[in-house]
Design a protein around this motif. Structure first.
Motif, PDB file in Angstrom:
ATOM      1  N   THR A 352       0.853  -1.191   0.000  1.00 32.85           N
ATOM      2  CA  THR A 352       0.000   0.000   0.000  1.00 32.85           C
ATOM      3  C   THR A 352       0.886   1.237   0.000  1.00 32.85           C
ATOM      4  OG1 THR A 352      -1.795  -1.138   1.140  1.00 32.85           O
ATOM      5  CG2 THR A 352      -1.786   1.262   1.236  1.00 32.85           C
ATOM      6  N   LEU A 353       0.719   2.074  -1.018  1.00 29.48           N
ATOM      7  CA  LEU A 353       1.531   3.274  -1.186  1.00 29.48           C
ATOM      8  C   LEU A 353       0.710   4.531  -0.920  1.00 29.48           C
ATOM      9  CD1 LEU A 353       3.460   2.515  -4.533  1.00 29.48           C
ATOM     10  CD2 LEU A 353       4.129   1.934  -2.187  1.00 29.48           C
ATOM     11  N   ASP A 354       1.423   5.573  -0.451  1.00 32.50           N
ATOM     12  CA  ASP A 354       0.860   6.913  -0.399  1.00 32.50           C
ATOM     13  C   ASP A 354       1.013   7.513  -1.787  1.00 32.50           C
ATOM     14  OD1 ASP A 354       0.505   9.692  -0.184  1.00 32.50           O
ATOM     15  OD2 ASP A 354       1.196   9.732   1.880  1.00 32.50           O
ATOM     16  N   PRO A 355      -0.088   7.803  -2.494  1.00 35.57           N
ATOM     17  CA  PRO A 355       0.042   8.288  -3.880  1.00 35.57           C
ATOM     18  C   PRO A 355       0.695   9.657  -3.982  1.00 35.57           C
ATOM     19  CG  PRO A 355      -2.230   8.415  -3.147  1.00 35.57           C
ATOM     20  CD  PRO A 355      -1.494   7.675  -2.077  1.00 35.57           C
ATOM     21  N   LEU A 356       0.729  10.401  -2.890  1.00 33.36           N
ATOM     22  CA  LEU A 356       1.338  11.726  -2.923  1.00 33.36           C
ATOM     23  C   LEU A 356       2.853  11.648  -2.954  1.00 33.36           C
ATOM     24  CD1 LEU A 356       0.571  14.755  -2.847  1.00 33.36           C
ATOM     25  CD2 LEU A 356       0.883  14.655  -0.358  1.00 33.36           C
ATOM     26  N   THR A 357       3.431  10.696  -2.197  1.00 33.28           N
ATOM     27  CA  THR A 357       4.891  10.612  -2.069  1.00 33.28           C
ATOM     28  C   THR A 357       5.480   9.307  -2.584  1.00 33.28           C
ATOM     29  OG1 THR A 357       4.754   9.638   0.151  1.00 33.28           O
ATOM     30  CG2 THR A 357       4.738  12.055  -0.009  1.00 33.28           C
ATOM     31  N   GLY A 358       4.662   8.285  -2.737  1.00 40.32           N
ATOM     32  CA  GLY A 358       5.177   6.968  -3.121  1.00 40.32           C
ATOM     33  C   GLY A 358       5.661   6.148  -1.947  1.00 40.32           C
ATOM     34  N   ALA A 359       5.584   6.682  -0.723  1.00 44.64           N
ATOM     35  CA  ALA A 359       6.057   5.966   0.460  1.00 44.64           C
ATOM     36  C   ALA A 359       5.153   4.773   0.760  1.00 44.64           C
ATOM     37  CB  ALA A 359       6.095   6.907   1.657  1.00 44.64           C
ATOM     38  N   THR A 360       5.767   3.705   1.300  1.00 44.88           N
ATOM     39  CA  THR A 360       5.017   2.510   1.664  1.00 44.88           C
ATOM     40  C   THR A 360       4.281   2.727   2.978  1.00 44.88           C
ATOM     41  OG1 THR A 360       6.599   1.061   0.549  1.00 44.88           O
ATOM     42  CG2 THR A 360       5.191   0.059   2.230  1.00 44.88           C
ATOM     43  N   ARG A 361       2.990   2.469   2.973  1.00 44.03           N
ATOM     44  CA  ARG A 361       2.187   2.568   4.196  1.00 44.03           C
ATOM     45  C   ARG A 361       2.132   1.230   4.918  1.00 44.03           C
ATOM     46  NH1 ARG A 361      -2.340   7.080   3.853  1.00 44.03           N
ATOM     47  NH2 ARG A 361      -2.681   6.159   5.907  1.00 44.03           N
ATOM     48  N   SER A 362       2.092   0.126   4.157  1.00 39.45           N
ATOM     49  CA  SER A 362       2.145  -1.216   4.735  1.00 39.45           C
ATOM     50  C   SER A 362       2.533  -2.194   3.640  1.00 39.45           C
ATOM     51  CB  SER A 362       0.798  -1.611   5.357  1.00 39.45           C
ATOM     52  OG  SER A 362      -0.199  -1.718   4.364  1.00 39.45           O
ATOM     53  N   GLU A 363       2.993  -3.362   4.063  1.00 43.83           N
ATOM     54  CA  GLU A 363       3.420  -4.382   3.100  1.00 43.83           C
ATOM     55  C   GLU A 363       3.387  -5.738   3.789  1.00 43.83           C
ATOM     56  OE1 GLU A 363       7.298  -5.406   0.231  1.00 43.83           O
ATOM     57  OE2 GLU A 363       7.272  -3.617   1.524  1.00 43.83           O
ATOM     58  N   PHE A 364       2.686  -6.711   3.176  1.00 41.44           N
ATOM     59  CA  PHE A 364       2.619  -8.062   3.723  1.00 41.44           C
ATOM     60  C   PHE A 364       2.101  -9.000   2.640  1.00 41.44           C
ATOM     61  CE2 PHE A 364      -1.121  -5.613   4.974  1.00 41.44           C
ATOM     62  CZ  PHE A 364      -2.162  -6.362   4.449  1.00 41.44           C
ATOM     63  N   VAL A 365       2.297 -10.305   2.849  1.00 38.79           N
ATOM     64  CA  VAL A 365       1.840 -11.315   1.894  1.00 38.79           C
ATOM     65  C   VAL A 365       0.362 -11.587   2.136  1.00 38.79           C
ATOM     66  CG1 VAL A 365       2.112 -13.683   1.079  1.00 38.79           C
ATOM     67  CG2 VAL A 365       4.128 -12.352   1.750  1.00 38.79           C
ATOM     68  N   LEU A 366      -0.406 -11.632   1.054  1.00 39.57           N
ATOM     69  CA  LEU A 366      -1.837 -11.951   1.130  1.00 39.57           C
ATOM     70  C   LEU A 366      -2.001 -13.466   1.204  1.00 39.57           C
ATOM     71  CD1 LEU A 366      -3.848  -9.575  -1.243  1.00 39.57           C
ATOM     72  CD2 LEU A 366      -4.104  -9.869   1.208  1.00 39.57           C
ATOM     73  N   ASP A 367      -1.878 -13.980   2.402  1.00 39.40           N
ATOM     74  CA  ASP A 367      -1.986 -15.418   2.620  1.00 39.40           C
ATOM     75  C   ASP A 367      -2.532 -15.624   4.027  1.00 39.40           C
ATOM     76  OD1 ASP A 367      -1.815 -18.128   2.247  1.00 39.40           O
ATOM     77  OD2 ASP A 367       0.324 -18.268   2.717  1.00 39.40           O
ATOM     78  N   VAL A 368      -3.223 -16.729   4.215  1.00 40.02           N
ATOM     79  CA  VAL A 368      -3.773 -17.052   5.527  1.00 40.02           C
ATOM     80  C   VAL A 368      -3.705 -18.566   5.702  1.00 40.02           C
ATOM     81  CG1 VAL A 368      -6.140 -17.166   4.635  1.00 40.02           C
ATOM     82  CG2 VAL A 368      -5.741 -16.749   7.078  1.00 40.02           C
ATOM     83  N   GLY A 369      -3.317 -19.005   6.896  1.00 42.82           N
ATOM     84  CA  GLY A 369      -3.194 -20.430   7.148  1.00 42.82           C
ATOM     85  C   GLY A 369      -2.209 -21.075   6.202  1.00 42.82           C
ATOM     86  N   ARG A 370      -2.646 -22.174   5.572  1.00 44.17           N
ATOM     87  CA  ARG A 370      -1.815 -22.881   4.594  1.00 44.17           C
ATOM     88  C   ARG A 370      -2.390 -22.756   3.194  1.00 44.17           C
ATOM     89  NH1 ARG A 370      -0.322 -28.588   7.741  1.00 44.17           N
ATOM     90  NH2 ARG A 370       0.705 -27.603   9.560  1.00 44.17           N
ATOM     91  N   ASP A 371      -3.131 -21.690   2.953  1.00 39.87           N
ATOM     92  CA  ASP A 371      -3.774 -21.524   1.647  1.00 39.87           C
ATOM     93  C   ASP A 371      -2.764 -21.364   0.524  1.00 39.87           C
ATOM     94  OD1 ASP A 371      -6.100 -21.658   3.043  1.00 39.87           O
ATOM     95  OD2 ASP A 371      -6.753 -19.611   2.660  1.00 39.87           O
ATOM     96  N   GLY A 372      -1.644 -20.685   0.776  1.00 43.32           N
ATOM     97  CA  GLY A 372      -0.643 -20.480  -0.256  1.00 43.32           C
ATOM     98  C   GLY A 372      -0.958 -19.283  -1.137  1.00 43.32           C
ATOM     99  N   ILE A 373      -0.094 -19.067  -2.122  1.00 43.50           N
ATOM    100  CA  ILE A 373      -0.216 -17.899  -2.988  1.00 43.50           C
ATOM    101  C   ILE A 373      -0.467 -18.296  -4.445  1.00 43.50           C
ATOM    102  CG2 ILE A 373       1.189 -16.453  -1.467  1.00 43.50           C
ATOM    103  CD1 ILE A 373       3.536 -16.931  -3.381  1.00 43.50           C
ATOM    104  N   GLY A 374      -0.896 -19.530  -4.660  1.00 44.56           N
ATOM    105  CA  GLY A 374      -1.171 -19.997  -6.027  1.00 44.56           C
ATOM    106  C   GLY A 374      -2.553 -19.608  -6.494  1.00 44.56           C
ATOM    107  N   TRP A 375      -2.765 -18.322  -6.710  1.00 48.29           N
ATOM    108  CA  TRP A 375      -4.068 -17.833  -7.165  1.00 48.29           C
ATOM    109  C   TRP A 375      -3.871 -16.538  -7.946  1.00 48.29           C
ATOM    110  CZ3 TRP A 375      -5.063 -13.028  -4.973  1.00 48.29           C
ATOM    111  CH2 TRP A 375      -4.395 -12.729  -3.778  1.00 48.29           C
ATOM    112  N   GLN A 376      -4.914 -16.160  -8.677  1.00 43.37           N
ATOM    113  CA  GLN A 376      -4.928 -14.875  -9.368  1.00 43.37           C
ATOM    114  C   GLN A 376      -6.070 -14.039  -8.792  1.00 43.37           C
ATOM    115  OE1 GLN A 376      -6.401 -14.769 -13.460  1.00 43.37           O
ATOM    116  NE2 GLN A 376      -6.955 -16.943 -13.328  1.00 43.37           N
ATOM    117  N   PRO A 377      -5.926 -12.706  -8.789  1.00 50.08           N
ATOM    118  CA  PRO A 377      -6.984 -11.883  -8.214  1.00 50.08           C
ATOM    119  C   PRO A 377      -8.199 -11.784  -9.122  1.00 50.08           C
ATOM    120  CG  PRO A 377      -5.252 -10.492  -9.103  1.00 50.08           C
ATOM    121  CD  PRO A 377      -4.766 -11.906  -9.226  1.00 50.08           C
ATOM    122  N   GLY A 378      -9.377 -11.837  -8.508  1.00 53.29           N
ATOM    123  CA  GLY A 378     -10.628 -11.548  -9.214  1.00 53.29           C
ATOM    124  C   GLY A 378     -11.042 -10.126  -8.920  1.00 53.29           C
TER     125      GLY A 378
END
Length: 417
Positions: A352-378
């Motif tokens: 998540t970026l601040d559009p005014l400065t480009g600074a990072t507001r937060s950063e983390f992997v979108l994963d929960v439990g053992r679901d993994g990251i083998g998916w595409q966003p809808g």
């Protein structure tokens, strides 16, 4: 003989009563009805979540007032709380109608507005679930069957928007085939109604300057129409200079959904001649060269573009580069809200970026439990620092049914940024 006659009369009477009872039951079941189940628990306090994945849900949430989640069903709109709950729980309140189907939901403050297939607009108080008002709106016409998450119903309600008038009042806008109308959000009072071309008008959204946007395709080259949200008066009929006859108009920089948008992007049917425009003031849109790129998004006067070798921030009006980030590329824009641009990297990191400065507001992997990251966003959605996204199978195609499309039974991730 007399006894036999009496028996026949009793049997006939019993048959008549049985038929009458059956008719009464059928009438009761099939008659138009609504069921209002109000809240019995106190309204949640405003939480202060830490950044990260909150949990997973089977249906798409609409975050309302930063405190609860509102969901859609075929004939129901309902809520649970708190917004930070890891799973969907027993409804906090619920509202059902029969036989109409639910076609759209939006929220402003603590008012939740539902739109139904018969044209009814029903507003609920999010704090209690009680009906605040009802109004007759234009019938929405045919709508695509939503997938089982009902994400389109709550995140992109067709023909349902809100515009803020110059005096600060919120106006609900409803569009259908052949008619559009404006309603006072506070009490449902109809402010205006206008007949428009049936089958040759495309609804777009509303602007930050208090106008309703549509595209008239009825005769001749397509034209953008800007209509005063408070009065329904057509203020501006406009075409981009040297534009193709057929136009695709996309709202950008919106406060929520397609409401309160600060910009538009116009293009030809195949995406050619893409051009960006600001609609922050009444009158004809203002050219915004920084918004021309089809992969660029708008927040205020800042454009964030992910189409090049780096992520850049630019001035919407001039296209001048203001900042760049090479460390979060490759990435795509997942969702935008005022003050936040949410990017999704190939490693399924939500940055998540601040559009005014480009600074990072937060950063983390979108994963929960053992679901993994083998998916595409809808579909995805963001409001008040919360982000929700559908997880779709990597090999899924739009023709797949819900079983083949979604990653699992609880495909929606909810996160706080």
């Amino acid at each position: 003989m007399a006894e036999a006659g009496r028996r026949r009369a009793v049997v006939a009477l019993a048959a008549v009563l049985a038929v009458a009872a059956s008719v009464a039951v059928v009438a009761r079941v099939l008659a138009p009805a609504e069921v209002e189940t109000v809240a019995r628990e106190p309204y949640s306090a405003l939480p202060a979540p830490t950044a990260g994945v909150i949990g997973r849900l089977p249906v798409a949430p609409l975050v309302v007032d930063g405190r609860l989640r509102v969901y859609a069903g075929a004939r129901q709109v309902y809520a649970d709380q708190p917004v930070t709950g890891r799973h969907r729980v027993t409804p906090f309140w619920s509202y059902r109608r029969w036989p109409a189907t639910l076609v759209g939901v939006l929220a402003v403050g603590t008012t939740v507005v539902s739109r139904w297939s018969d044209g009814k607009l029903v507003a609920l108080d999010a704090r209690t679930g009680r009906v605040a008002w009802r109004a007759d709106g234009p019938e929405p016409g045919s709508t695509a069957e939503p997938r089982r998450t009902f994400a389109a119903t709550v995140w992109d309600p067709a023909g349902l928007h809100v515009a803020r008038a110059a005096d600060g009042r919120d106006v609900l806008l409803a569009a259908g085939p052949g008619a559009v109308g404006g309603y006072a959000l506070g009490d449902g009072r109809r402010l205006w109604h206008a007949e428009v071309g049936r089958g040759c008008r495309v609804d777009v959204g509303s602007t930050a300057s208090g106008e309703m946007v549509g595209v008239d395709t009825c005769a001749g080259p397509d034209a953008v129409e800007l209509r005063d949200a408070t009065t329904g008066v057509l203020r501006t009929r406009w075409r981009p200079p040297d534009a193709p006859d057929r136009l695709v108009v996309t709202p950008v920089g919106c406060r929520a959904g397609h409401s309160g948008c600060r910009g538009l992007r116009t293009a030809g049917p195949a995406g050619e001649d893409s051009r960006g425009w600001l609609v922050t003031d009444p009158g004809e849109p203002t050219a915004a060269p920084g918004l021309d790129g089809p992969d660029s998004v708008l927040d205020g006067e800042r454009v964030v573009d992910t189409s090049g070798p780096v992520v850049t921030g630019r001035s919407a009006r001039t296209g001048e580069e203001l900042w760049r980030r090479a460390d979060v590329h490759p990435a795509r824009v997942l969702a935008v809200e005022p003050g936040r641009v949410h990017l999704l990297t190939d490693r399924r990191e939500l940055v998540t970026l601040d559009p005014l400065t480009g600074a990072t507001r937060s950063e983390f992997v979108l994963d929960v439990g053992r679901d993994g990251i083998g998916w595409q966003p809808g579909r995805a959605y963001a409001v008040s620092g919360y982000v929700a996204v559908e997880r779709v199978r990597e090999d899924a195609v739009p023709e797949d049914d819900d079983q083949g499309w979604f990653l699992m039974a609880e495909p929606v991730l909810l996160a706080a940024t």
